[in-house]
Motif scaffolding. Sequence first.
Motif, mmCIF file in Angstrom:
data_model
loop_
_atom_site.group_PDB
_atom_site.id
_atom_site.type_symbol
_atom_site.label_atom_id
_atom_site.label_comp_id
_atom_site.label_asym_id
_atom_site.label_seq_id
_atom_site.Cartn_x
_atom_site.Cartn_y
_atom_site.Cartn_z
ATOM 1 N N LEU A 186 7.680 4.834 -6.529
ATOM 2 C CA LEU A 186 7.030 3.927 -7.561
ATOM 3 C C LEU A 186 7.858 2.397 -7.458
ATOM 4 O O LEU A 186 7.953 1.888 -8.436
ATOM 5 N N ASP A 187 8.372 2.111 -6.410
ATOM 6 C CA ASP A 187 9.211 0.944 -6.285
ATOM 7 C C ASP A 187 8.255 -0.073 -6.359
ATOM 8 O O ASP A 187 7.317 -0.434 -5.850
ATOM 9 N N LEU A 188 8.889 -0.983 -7.481
ATOM 10 C CA LEU A 188 8.078 -2.265 -8.328
ATOM 11 C C LEU A 188 7.865 -3.220 -7.227
ATOM 12 O O LEU A 188 6.808 -4.011 -7.264
ATOM 13 N N GLY A 189 8.954 -3.425 -6.100
ATOM 14 C CA GLY A 189 8.750 -4.399 -5.235
ATOM 15 C C GLY A 189 7.466 -4.113 -4.197
ATOM 16 O O GLY A 189 6.633 -4.999 -3.891
ATOM 17 N N ARG A 190 7.500 -2.865 -3.855
ATOM 18 C CA ARG A 190 6.735 -2.511 -2.968
ATOM 19 C C ARG A 190 5.164 -2.388 -3.534
ATOM 20 O O ARG A 190 4.073 -2.880 -3.002
ATOM 21 N N LEU A 191 5.219 -1.885 -4.826
ATOM 22 C CA LEU A 191 3.809 -2.131 -5.747
ATOM 23 C C LEU A 191 3.200 -3.275 -5.807
ATOM 24 O O LEU A 191 1.970 -3.711 -5.488
ATOM 25 N N LYS A 192 4.120 -4.426 -6.065
ATOM 26 C CA LYS A 192 3.726 -5.885 -6.220
ATOM 27 C C LYS A 192 3.037 -6.454 -4.743
ATOM 28 O O LYS A 192 2.247 -7.217 -4.879
ATOM 29 N N ASP A 193 3.944 -6.241 -3.657
ATOM 30 C CA ASP A 193 3.420 -6.788 -2.397
ATOM 31 C C ASP A 193 2.206 -5.770 -1.930
ATOM 32 O O ASP A 193 1.155 -6.404 -1.319
ATOM 33 N N THR A 194 2.022 -4.499 -2.420
ATOM 34 C CA THR A 194 0.816 -3.986 -2.384
ATOM 35 C C THR A 194 -0.472 -4.489 -2.892
ATOM 36 O O THR A 194 -1.539 -4.890 -2.238
ATOM 37 N N VAL A 195 -0.359 -4.822 -4.297
ATOM 38 C CA VAL A 195 -1.463 -5.519 -4.967
ATOM 39 C C VAL A 195 -1.579 -6.961 -4.105
ATOM 40 O O VAL A 195 -2.938 -7.031 -3.889
ATOM 41 N N ALA A 196 -0.538 -7.797 -3.945
ATOM 42 C CA ALA A 196 -1.012 -9.080 -3.565
ATOM 43 C C ALA A 196 -1.578 -8.864 -2.062
ATOM 44 O O ALA A 196 -2.614 -9.586 -1.669
ATOM 45 N N ALA A 197 -1.470 -7.964 -0.983
ATOM 46 C CA ALA A 197 -2.026 -7.828 0.266
ATOM 47 C C ALA A 197 -3.367 -7.353 -0.006
ATOM 48 O O ALA A 197 -4.196 -7.864 0.825
ATOM 49 N N LEU A 198 -3.692 -6.327 -0.855
ATOM 50 C CA LEU A 198 -4.912 -5.936 -0.935
ATOM 51 C C LEU A 198 -5.720 -6.996 -1.447
ATOM 52 O O LEU A 198 -6.946 -7.055 -1.085
ATOM 53 N N ARG A 199 -5.406 -7.739 -2.545
ATOM 54 C CA ARG A 199 -6.128 -8.843 -3.036
ATOM 55 C C ARG A 199 -6.347 -9.840 -1.944
ATOM 56 O O ARG A 199 -7.721 -10.524 -2.041
ATOM 57 N N GLU A 200 -5.411 -10.285 -1.085
ATOM 58 C CA GLU A 200 -5.577 -11.099 0.100
ATOM 59 C C GLU A 200 -6.710 -10.776 1.135
ATOM 60 O O GLU A 200 -7.256 -11.685 1.722
ATOM 61 N N SER A 201 -6.653 -9.355 1.411
ATOM 62 C CA SER A 201 -7.408 -8.803 2.603
ATOM 63 C C SER A 201 -8.790 -8.236 2.102
ATOM 64 O O SER A 201 -9.507 -8.247 2.937
ATOM 65 N N THR A 202 -9.123 -8.135 0.801
ATOM 66 C CA THR A 202 -10.234 -7.581 0.208
ATOM 67 C C THR A 202 -10.635 -8.035 -0.992
ATOM 68 O O THR A 202 -9.809 -8.685 -1.594
ATOM 69 N N ASN A 203 -11.777 -7.775 -1.545
ATOM 70 C CA ASN A 203 -12.240 -7.934 -2.752
ATOM 71 C C ASN A 203 -12.282 -6.821 -3.727
ATOM 72 O O ASN A 203 -12.734 -6.707 -4.735
ATOM 73 N N GLU A 250 3.950 -3.456 -14.453
ATOM 74 C CA GLU A 250 4.418 -4.948 -13.987
ATOM 75 C C GLU A 250 4.084 -5.375 -12.678
ATOM 76 O O GLU A 250 4.041 -6.694 -12.501
ATOM 77 N N ALA A 251 3.299 -4.538 -11.746
ATOM 78 C CA ALA A 251 2.757 -5.079 -10.583
ATOM 79 C C ALA A 251 1.271 -5.632 -10.919
ATOM 80 O O ALA A 251 0.821 -6.266 -10.015
ATOM 81 N N ALA A 252 0.934 -5.786 -12.167
ATOM 82 C CA ALA A 252 -0.477 -6.573 -12.634
ATOM 83 C C ALA A 252 -1.522 -6.173 -11.822
ATOM 84 O O ALA A 252 -2.276 -7.126 -11.234
ATOM 85 N N PRO A 253 -1.908 -4.926 -11.546
ATOM 86 C CA PRO A 253 -3.055 -4.711 -11.080
ATOM 87 C C PRO A 253 -4.562 -4.926 -11.709
ATOM 88 O O PRO A 253 -4.119 -5.263 -13.255
ATOM 89 N N ASP A 254 -5.520 -4.669 -11.415
ATOM 90 C CA ASP A 254 -6.694 -4.846 -12.163
ATOM 91 C C ASP A 254 -7.085 -3.865 -13.213
ATOM 92 O O ASP A 254 -7.314 -3.806 -13.893
ATOM 93 N N MET A 255 -6.702 -2.595 -12.502
ATOM 94 C CA MET A 255 -6.975 -1.189 -13.269
ATOM 95 C C MET A 255 -5.655 -0.597 -13.065
ATOM 96 O O MET A 255 -4.887 -0.690 -12.292
ATOM 97 N N ALA A 256 -5.637 0.360 -14.004
ATOM 98 C CA ALA A 256 -4.477 1.539 -13.628
ATOM 99 C C ALA A 256 -4.954 2.791 -14.126
ATOM 100 O O ALA A 256 -5.879 3.123 -15.170
ATOM 101 N N SER A 257 -4.541 3.993 -13.889
ATOM 102 C CA SER A 257 -4.869 5.250 -14.345
ATOM 103 C C SER A 257 -4.190 5.801 -15.674
ATOM 104 O O SER A 257 -3.022 5.198 -15.471
#
Length: 281
Positions: free
Chosen positions: A62-79, A102-109
């Motif tokens: 649940l590393d926050l830096g990796r989570l933020k990078d993941t959210v950013a990459a998914l938003r950049e590459s997909t809708n 804190e990674a600011a996703p659209d949704m969370a479980s």
Amino acid sequence: MLTSMTSTLITVAPTGAESSKADVPALPVTLDELVATAGDCEAAGASVIHVHIRDAEAQPTLDLGRLKDTVAALRESTNLIVQLSTGGAVTDPEEHRLRVLEAAPDMASCTMGTVNFGDDVFMNRWEFIVELHQRMRDRRIVPEYEIFDVGHLTSLERLLNQHGLPHGEHVHVDFVLGVPGGAPGDASTVTAFAEATRRHLPPGSTFSATGIGRGTLPVMFASLAHGGHLRVGMEDTVSYARRVPVDSNAQLVARAADAALLAQRPAMPVADARKLLNITG
């Protein structure tokens, strides 16, 4: 009554925290693998991606830096609508699970209760659930309430009555069926959960259903029959059929999209999914 829908929201859960890369080589565990998987699944009919991430050794994190990078990459590459798991692995502490937001996703479980999880216990204390619900609302994150047992629906009713509606004011739940220790992954359970949803949740609430392992197909067909939506992916099954391993997450999404089309409720476009779930921004 649940909202009558003419299309089907398909969520893909591509990785999870249970399977290992050594045992399941097709499992996407790097950021590049996850982004490629997400694009393929969007093309196949998915509109939401439920995300667990792995570290450099392919272990759940649940590393926050990796989570933020993941959210950013998914938003950049997909809708796709990006939904982060706050469940993590069963051993993750509550403070790390809360920090996911804190990674600011659209949704969370938001899992609505404690459940035995195989040989482990997936702990979700009431105070933790309330804190997660409130923090999501404060951060304008739309929850997906995860339901492992029918009592979790009455807990959700209590949560909404005591602490108000979530951000967006639309209630969407996911039945997670077939976990050893939780409710079984069969059609009759979907029927019972759908009826309980109608009784206990606000009018217009919607549900998806997830069948673990061999429960994938009966849960899928029953959810479609009850006007529900679908979650599929390699988090939930690594077998496509008996003794046939899954090739990719897109293969599972494509099968779900085909089933939805047969039910005359084709896969929902991402823009329509955002409207259904009241996701803004």
